[in-house]
Motif scaffolding. Structure first.
Motif, PDB file in Angstrom:
ATOM      1  N   ALA A 101     -19.738 -37.142   5.772  1.00 13.45           N
ATOM      2  CA  ALA A 101     -18.951 -35.859   5.579  1.00 13.45           C
ATOM      3  C   ALA A 101     -17.302 -36.259   6.198  1.00 13.45           C
ATOM      4  N   TRP A 102     -16.051 -35.922   5.314  1.00 10.92           N
ATOM      5  CA  TRP A 102     -14.516 -36.573   5.551  1.00 10.92           C
ATOM      6  C   TRP A 102     -14.033 -35.943   5.876  1.00 10.92           C
ATOM      7  N   PHE A 103     -13.311 -36.113   7.072  1.00  7.94           N
ATOM      8  CA  PHE A 103     -12.533 -35.279   7.767  1.00  7.94           C
ATOM      9  C   PHE A 103     -10.331 -36.135   6.913  1.00  7.94           C
ATOM     10  N   ARG A 104     -10.033 -34.975   7.470  1.00  4.80           N
ATOM     11  CA  ARG A 104      -8.504 -35.933   7.159  1.00  4.80           C
ATOM     12  C   ARG A 104      -7.729 -35.820   8.539  1.00  4.80           C
ATOM     13  N   GLN A 105      -6.948 -35.931   8.473  1.00  4.10           N
ATOM     14  CA  GLN A 105      -5.517 -35.530   9.579  1.00  4.10           C
ATOM     15  C   GLN A 105      -4.131 -35.901   8.770  1.00  4.10           C
ATOM     16  N   ALA A 106      -3.105 -35.038   8.639  1.00  2.00           N
ATOM     17  CA  ALA A 106      -1.885 -34.964   8.205  1.00  2.00           C
ATOM     18  C   ALA A 106      -1.586 -35.013   9.695  1.00  2.00           C
ATOM     19  N   PRO A 107       0.152 -35.789   9.482  1.00  3.36           N
ATOM     20  CA  PRO A 107       1.295 -35.584  10.465  1.00  3.36           C
ATOM     21  C   PRO A 107       1.443 -35.387  11.212  1.00  3.36           C
ATOM     22  N   GLY A 108       0.966 -34.693  12.927  1.00  5.51           N
ATOM     23  CA  GLY A 108       1.203 -33.366  13.708  1.00  5.51           C
ATOM     24  C   GLY A 108       0.517 -32.393  12.847  1.00  5.51           C
ATOM     25  N   LYS A 109      -0.184 -32.329  12.529  1.00  7.79           N
ATOM     26  CA  LYS A 109      -1.652 -31.545  12.327  1.00  7.79           C
ATOM     27  C   LYS A 109      -3.077 -31.851  13.382  1.00  7.79           C
ATOM     28  N   GLU A 110      -3.548 -31.406  13.249  1.00 12.01           N
ATOM     29  CA  GLU A 110      -4.906 -31.397  13.956  1.00 12.01           C
ATOM     30  C   GLU A 110      -6.194 -31.777  12.678  1.00 12.01           C
ATOM     31  N   ARG A 111      -6.909 -32.679  13.252  1.00 11.36           N
ATOM     32  CA  ARG A 111      -8.068 -32.776  11.769  1.00 11.36           C
ATOM     33  C   ARG A 111      -8.768 -31.464  11.479  1.00 11.36           C
ATOM     34  N   GLU A 112      -9.116 -32.235  10.165  1.00  6.25           N
ATOM     35  CA  GLU A 112      -9.481 -30.807   9.551  1.00  6.25           C
ATOM     36  C   GLU A 112     -10.831 -31.359   8.281  1.00  6.25           C
ATOM     37  N   PRO A 130       0.590 -32.964  -2.938  1.00  2.00           N
ATOM     38  CA  PRO A 130       1.477 -33.373  -1.746  1.00  2.00           C
ATOM     39  C   PRO A 130       0.623 -32.801  -0.281  1.00  2.00           C
ATOM     40  N   GLU A 131       0.417 -31.792  -0.124  1.00  2.00           N
ATOM     41  CA  GLU A 131      -0.571 -31.654   0.722  1.00  2.00           C
ATOM     42  C   GLU A 131      -1.964 -31.702   1.102  1.00  2.00           C
ATOM     43  N   ASP A 132      -2.600 -32.941   0.458  1.00  2.00           N
ATOM     44  CA  ASP A 132      -3.338 -33.948   0.763  1.00  2.00           C
ATOM     45  C   ASP A 132      -3.240 -35.021   1.336  1.00  2.00           C
ATOM     46  N   THR A 133      -1.847 -35.525   1.403  1.00  3.60           N
ATOM     47  CA  THR A 133      -1.250 -36.217   2.378  1.00  3.60           C
ATOM     48  C   THR A 133      -1.932 -36.535   3.529  1.00  3.60           C
ATOM     49  N   ALA A 134      -2.639 -37.365   3.790  1.00  5.59           N
ATOM     50  CA  ALA A 134      -3.292 -37.772   5.107  1.00  5.59           C
ATOM     51  C   ALA A 134      -4.246 -39.420   5.180  1.00  5.59           C
ATOM     52  N   VAL A 135      -4.515 -39.017   6.513  1.00  5.23           N
ATOM     53  CA  VAL A 135      -5.643 -40.174   6.919  1.00  5.23           C
ATOM     54  C   VAL A 135      -7.221 -39.124   6.281  1.00  5.23           C
ATOM     55  N   TRP A 183     -17.245 -42.474  13.519  1.00  2.71           N
ATOM     56  CA  TRP A 183     -16.493 -42.422  12.378  1.00  2.71           C
ATOM     57  C   TRP A 183     -15.789 -43.687  12.074  1.00  2.71           C
ATOM     58  N   GLY A 184     -15.149 -43.756  11.358  1.00  4.72           N
ATOM     59  CA  GLY A 184     -14.644 -44.690  10.452  1.00  4.72           C
ATOM     60  C   GLY A 184     -12.894 -44.807  11.193  1.00  4.72           C
ATOM     61  N   GLN A 185     -12.391 -45.921  10.425  1.00  7.59           N
ATOM     62  CA  GLN A 185     -10.779 -45.803  10.946  1.00  7.59           C
ATOM     63  C   GLN A 185      -9.576 -45.250  10.365  1.00  7.59           C
ATOM     64  N   GLY A 186     -10.406 -44.544   8.904  1.00  3.97           N
ATOM     65  CA  GLY A 186      -9.110 -43.777   8.354  1.00  3.97           C
ATOM     66  C   GLY A 186      -8.447 -44.464   7.266  1.00  3.97           C
ATOM     67  N   THR A 187      -7.914 -44.044   6.435  1.00  9.01           N
ATOM     68  CA  THR A 187      -7.434 -44.300   4.704  1.00  9.01           C
ATOM     69  C   THR A 187      -7.155 -43.404   5.029  1.00  9.01           C
ATOM     70  N   GLN A 188      -5.052 -44.390   4.379  1.00  9.38           N
ATOM     71  CA  GLN A 188      -4.340 -43.250   4.685  1.00  9.38           C
ATOM     72  C   GLN A 188      -4.119 -43.021   3.057  1.00  9.38           C
ATOM     73  N   VAL A 189      -3.918 -41.306   2.558  1.00 10.11           N
ATOM     74  CA  VAL A 189      -4.052 -41.418   1.142  1.00 10.11           C
ATOM     75  C   VAL A 189      -2.320 -40.550   0.663  1.00 10.11           C
ATOM     76  N   THR A 190      -1.464 -41.087   0.440  1.00 11.69           N
ATOM     77  CA  THR A 190      -0.287 -40.385   0.134  1.00 11.69           C
ATOM     78  C   THR A 190       0.056 -40.095  -1.512  1.00 11.69           C
ATOM     79  N   VAL A 191      -0.079 -38.673  -1.367  1.00 12.62           N
ATOM     80  CA  VAL A 191       0.655 -37.745  -2.167  1.00 12.62           C
ATOM     81  C   VAL A 191       1.816 -37.672  -3.004  1.00 12.62           C
ATOM     82  N   SER A 192       2.610 -38.565  -3.551  1.00 15.38           N
ATOM     83  CA  SER A 192       4.020 -38.302  -3.816  1.00 15.38           C
ATOM     84  C   SER A 192       4.680 -38.670  -4.959  1.00 15.38           C
TER      85      SER A 192
END
Length: 123
Positions: A35-46, A88-93, A113-122
């Motif tokens: 699976a893939w999960f993501r976590q944006a700053p200040g938000k829970e992992r989703e 832009p709301e897809d921005t997350a690790v 779990w992996g260590q994560g990769t940053q995705v920034t949409v801007s």
């Protein structure tokens, strides 16, 4: 030693695309739901998307349906996430995760779990 290593993140403009990869080792990949999960700053992992061991069952979070595609290659022990029409709301690790035998959307059910990769949409 179990390893999940994500790659493919980066900076992309709104409407653009990215393809994430998660290369794994140290466990029997074909026994695990991925699976893939993501976590944006200040938000829970989703939850983002999950794919069953054989790849015949796939589930996406509602906000990703039609834009994201999860796939796996059991010969390469790798899971992918193709992300199109990024917002832009897809921005997350973004994290990949492995769950032994179970097909689940719940983060706590995932064993590795992996260590994560940053995705920034801007723009």
């Amino acid at each position: 030693q179990v390893q999940l290593v994500e790659s493919g993140g980066g900076l992309v403009r709104p409407g653009g695309s990215l393809r994430l990869s998660c290369a794994t080792s140290g466990f029997t990949f074909s026994y695990y739901t991925m699976a893939w999960f993501r976590q944006a700053p200040g938000k829970e992992r989703e939850f983002v998307a999950a794919i069953s061991r054989s790849g015949d069952t796939i589930h996406y979070a509602d906000s990703m349906k039609g834009r994201f595609t999860i796939s796996r290659d059991n010969a390469k022990n790798t899971v992918y996430l193709q992300m199109n029409s990024l917002k832009p709301e897809d921005t997350a690790v973004y994290y990949c995760a492995a769950s032994y035998l179970r097909f689940t959307y719940t983060a706590t059910a995932y064993d590795y779990w992996g260590q994560g990769t940053q995705v920034t949409v801007s723009s």
